[in-house]
Design a protein around this motif. Structure first.
Motif, mmCIF file in Angstrom:
data_model
loop_
_atom_site.group_PDB
_atom_site.id
_atom_site.type_symbol
_atom_site.label_atom_id
_atom_site.label_comp_id
_atom_site.label_asym_id
_atom_site.label_seq_id
_atom_site.Cartn_x
_atom_site.Cartn_y
_atom_site.Cartn_z
ATOM 1 N N LEU A 23 0.831 -1.204 0.000
ATOM 2 C CA LEU A 23 0.000 0.000 0.000
ATOM 3 C C LEU A 23 0.864 1.252 0.000
ATOM 4 C CD1 LEU A 23 -2.739 -1.024 2.623
ATOM 5 C CD2 LEU A 23 -2.792 -1.296 0.130
ATOM 6 N N GLU A 24 1.922 1.230 0.791
ATOM 7 C CA GLU A 24 2.792 2.396 0.857
ATOM 8 C C GLU A 24 3.622 2.528 -0.414
ATOM 9 O OE1 GLU A 24 4.899 2.343 4.573
ATOM 10 O OE2 GLU A 24 3.105 3.056 5.638
ATOM 11 N N ALA A 25 3.993 1.405 -1.027
ATOM 12 C CA ALA A 25 4.731 1.456 -2.293
ATOM 13 C C ALA A 25 3.891 2.087 -3.392
ATOM 14 C CB ALA A 25 5.171 0.053 -2.705
ATOM 15 N N ALA A 26 2.568 1.977 -3.245
ATOM 16 C CA ALA A 26 1.653 2.587 -4.220
ATOM 17 C C ALA A 26 1.400 4.068 -3.924
ATOM 18 C CB ALA A 26 0.335 1.827 -4.240
ATOM 19 N N GLY A 27 2.046 4.593 -2.881
ATOM 20 C CA GLY A 27 1.950 6.018 -2.594
ATOM 21 C C GLY A 27 0.987 6.405 -1.495
ATOM 22 N N HIS A 28 0.405 5.432 -0.823
ATOM 23 C CA HIS A 28 -0.552 5.725 0.243
ATOM 24 C C HIS A 28 0.144 5.770 1.601
ATOM 25 C CE1 HIS A 28 -3.810 5.270 -2.621
ATOM 26 N NE2 HIS A 28 -3.295 4.106 -2.998
ATOM 27 N N ARG A 29 -0.497 6.427 2.553
ATOM 28 C CA ARG A 29 0.003 6.481 3.916
ATOM 29 C C ARG A 29 -0.894 5.619 4.788
ATOM 30 N NH1 ARG A 29 0.996 12.473 5.899
ATOM 31 N NH2 ARG A 29 1.895 11.261 7.632
ATOM 32 N N THR A 30 -0.318 4.638 5.432
ATOM 33 C CA THR A 30 -1.116 3.685 6.188
ATOM 34 C C THR A 30 -1.073 3.992 7.684
ATOM 35 O OG1 THR A 30 0.721 2.123 6.403
ATOM 36 C CG2 THR A 30 -0.723 1.885 4.488
ATOM 37 N N HIS A 31 -2.172 3.648 8.346
ATOM 38 C CA HIS A 31 -2.309 3.878 9.783
ATOM 39 C C HIS A 31 -2.964 2.647 10.414
ATOM 40 C CE1 HIS A 31 -1.494 8.167 8.957
ATOM 41 N NE2 HIS A 31 -2.220 7.936 7.869
ATOM 42 N N PRO A 32 -2.187 1.567 10.623
ATOM 43 C CA PRO A 32 -2.743 0.375 11.282
ATOM 44 C C PRO A 32 -2.937 0.651 12.768
ATOM 45 C CG PRO A 32 -0.407 0.073 10.809
ATOM 46 C CD PRO A 32 -0.786 1.383 10.202
ATOM 47 N N LEU A 33 -4.059 0.239 13.296
ATOM 48 C CA LEU A 33 -4.416 0.565 14.670
ATOM 49 C C LEU A 33 -4.424 -0.662 15.569
ATOM 50 C CD1 LEU A 33 -7.424 3.029 14.159
ATOM 51 C CD2 LEU A 33 -4.966 3.523 14.169
ATOM 52 N N THR A 34 -4.165 -0.415 16.843
ATOM 53 C CA THR A 34 -4.417 -1.377 17.912
ATOM 54 C C THR A 34 -5.533 -0.796 18.762
ATOM 55 O OG1 THR A 34 -2.138 -2.200 17.951
ATOM 56 C CG2 THR A 34 -3.478 -2.561 19.931
ATOM 57 N N MET A 35 -6.570 -1.544 18.985
ATOM 58 C CA MET A 35 -7.741 -1.031 19.676
ATOM 59 C C MET A 35 -7.532 -0.963 21.195
ATOM 60 S SD MET A 35 -10.162 -0.275 17.447
ATOM 61 C CE MET A 35 -8.768 0.589 16.701
ATOM 62 N N PRO A 36 -8.228 -0.061 21.872
ATOM 63 C CA PRO A 36 -8.111 0.065 23.333
ATOM 64 C C PRO A 36 -8.454 -1.235 24.059
ATOM 65 C CG PRO A 36 -9.289 1.958 22.420
ATOM 66 C CD PRO A 36 -9.128 0.959 21.299
ATOM 67 N N VAL A 226 -4.542 -9.320 -0.601
ATOM 68 C CA VAL A 226 -5.335 -8.348 0.172
ATOM 69 C C VAL A 226 -4.926 -6.926 -0.201
ATOM 70 C CG1 VAL A 226 -5.807 -7.448 2.480
ATOM 71 C CG2 VAL A 226 -5.792 -9.914 2.077
ATOM 72 N N ALA A 227 -3.630 -6.678 -0.254
ATOM 73 C CA ALA A 227 -3.154 -5.337 -0.628
ATOM 74 C C ALA A 227 -3.619 -4.964 -2.021
ATOM 75 C CB ALA A 227 -1.640 -5.287 -0.535
ATOM 76 N N GLU A 228 -3.527 -5.899 -2.959
ATOM 77 C CA GLU A 228 -3.965 -5.638 -4.329
ATOM 78 C C GLU A 228 -5.458 -5.322 -4.374
ATOM 79 O OE1 GLU A 228 -4.236 -7.947 -8.655
ATOM 80 O OE2 GLU A 228 -2.942 -8.744 -7.057
ATOM 81 N N ALA A 229 -6.235 -6.039 -3.586
ATOM 82 C CA ALA A 229 -7.686 -5.791 -3.547
ATOM 83 C C ALA A 229 -7.992 -4.427 -2.939
ATOM 84 C CB ALA A 229 -8.381 -6.909 -2.766
ATOM 85 N N ILE A 230 -7.281 -4.043 -1.898
ATOM 86 C CA ILE A 230 -7.503 -2.714 -1.308
ATOM 87 C C ILE A 230 -7.159 -1.626 -2.317
ATOM 88 C CG2 ILE A 230 -6.700 -1.099 0.465
ATOM 89 C CD1 ILE A 230 -6.308 -3.514 2.320
ATOM 90 N N LEU A 231 -6.059 -1.809 -3.037
ATOM 91 C CA LEU A 231 -5.683 -0.824 -4.048
ATOM 92 C C LEU A 231 -6.730 -0.772 -5.157
ATOM 93 C CD1 LEU A 231 -1.856 -1.547 -4.281
ATOM 94 C CD2 LEU A 231 -2.965 0.429 -3.221
ATOM 95 N N GLN A 232 -7.259 -1.927 -5.542
ATOM 96 C CA GLN A 232 -8.326 -1.947 -6.544
ATOM 97 C C GLN A 232 -9.554 -1.228 -6.048
ATOM 98 O OE1 GLN A 232 -9.346 -5.908 -7.951
ATOM 99 N NE2 GLN A 232 -11.355 -5.230 -8.708
ATOM 100 N N ALA A 233 -9.875 -1.422 -4.764
ATOM 101 C CA ALA A 233 -11.055 -0.755 -4.181
ATOM 102 C C ALA A 233 -10.875 0.751 -4.194
ATOM 103 C CB ALA A 233 -11.274 -1.253 -2.755
ATOM 104 N N ILE A 234 -9.681 1.210 -3.860
ATOM 105 C CA ILE A 234 -9.439 2.650 -3.825
ATOM 106 C C ILE A 234 -9.468 3.253 -5.220
ATOM 107 C CG2 ILE A 234 -7.703 4.402 -3.254
ATOM 108 C CD1 ILE A 234 -6.788 2.548 -0.981
ATOM 109 N N GLY A 235 -8.959 2.493 -6.192
ATOM 110 C CA GLY A 235 -8.993 2.950 -7.583
ATOM 111 C C GLY A 235 -7.875 3.905 -7.924
#
Length: 235
Positions: A23-36, A226-235
């Motif tokens: 995702l980041e290689a495609a130019g996006h900024r990722t923010h993975p979270l850990t929940m409280p 999964v990464a490829e599908a997310i990138l496809q979803a974003i377009g």
């Protein structure tokens, strides 16, 4: 584009570790979270519910500039949809990874409670189709990293109030339910899928192919897909 990644139950931000690089290689900024409360004792997590997980996601969203993509895996789908309801004007797309959007009052599920928290119940707890693509080493590694979640989180009802959430473009990345079956559910519009049927713009991406199924934790078994599908979803 900012992408907030919300894990499902028992997982933390590290569960997205093999998805993030593409995702980041495609130019996006990722923010993975850990929940409280993840991994916390009952005394430290008894007051934490699904609204707190949603609030944590909204706080991350509010700290970012511009439009944001929200991705939620499994029970994390409830969390991101609650965040969409809270900030429908800030979300450019919501992505459900092997899960559906909940309706008002919906919850994740029920799981055994041990010492006031809900530990990972083990792979045998789940259907074979959910775990069939996880090899023994992957199962062992994921289980070793799994952490308990607060008792209230899986059964707390979600509260939704802004119908503009239904206009936010949505994508389901499905590993366990064929796209055709999801379309049939939408057409039949059973009460439990009312929110799914109400989405105004929904795309469905299948991870697996006939004879080559993908389970419920594809971020472990097929992170590249999964990464490829997310990138496809974003377009």
């Amino acid at each position: 584009m900012h992408i907030i990644l919300v894990p499902g139950l028992w997982l933390d931000a590290s569960s997205w570790g093999d998805v993030v690089p593409a995702l980041e290689a495609a130019g996006h900024r990722t923010h993975p979270l850990t929940m409280p409360g993840v991994g916390a004792s009952a005394s430290d997590s008894a007051d934490i519910g699904i609204s707190d997980w949603i609030a944590a996601t909204v706080a991350e969203l509010d700290a970012l500039d511009g439009q944001v993509v929200l991705v939620g895996h499994s029970g994390g789908g409830n969390v991101v949809y609650g965040a969409v309801d809270a900030r429908p004007d800030r979300v450019s797309r919501v992505v459900f990874l092997d899960t559906f959007p909940p309706g008002e009052g919906g919850s994740i599920s029920e799981f055994p409670v041990v010492d006031g928290v809900i530990p990972f119940p083990g792979w045998d707890f789940f259907d074979d189709s959910d775990v069939a693509d996880l090899d023994p080493q992957t199962r062992a590694d994921a289980a070793a990293r799994a952490k308990s979640v607060p008792e209230r989180v899986p059964t707390d009802p979600i509260r939704l109030s802004d119908e503009r959430r239904r206009a936010v473009p949505a994508t389901i990345i499905t590993g366990t339910v064929p796209a055709m079956q999801i379309r049939e559910i939408i057409h039949g519009a059973p009460a439990w899928a009312a929110e799914l049927a109400a989405l105004q713009q929904l795309d469905i991406i299948e991870l697996g192919a006939p004879g080559d199924p993908t389970g419920h934790w594809p971020q472990f078994s097929r992170p590249g897909a999964v990464a490829e599908a997310i990138l496809q979803a974003i377009g």
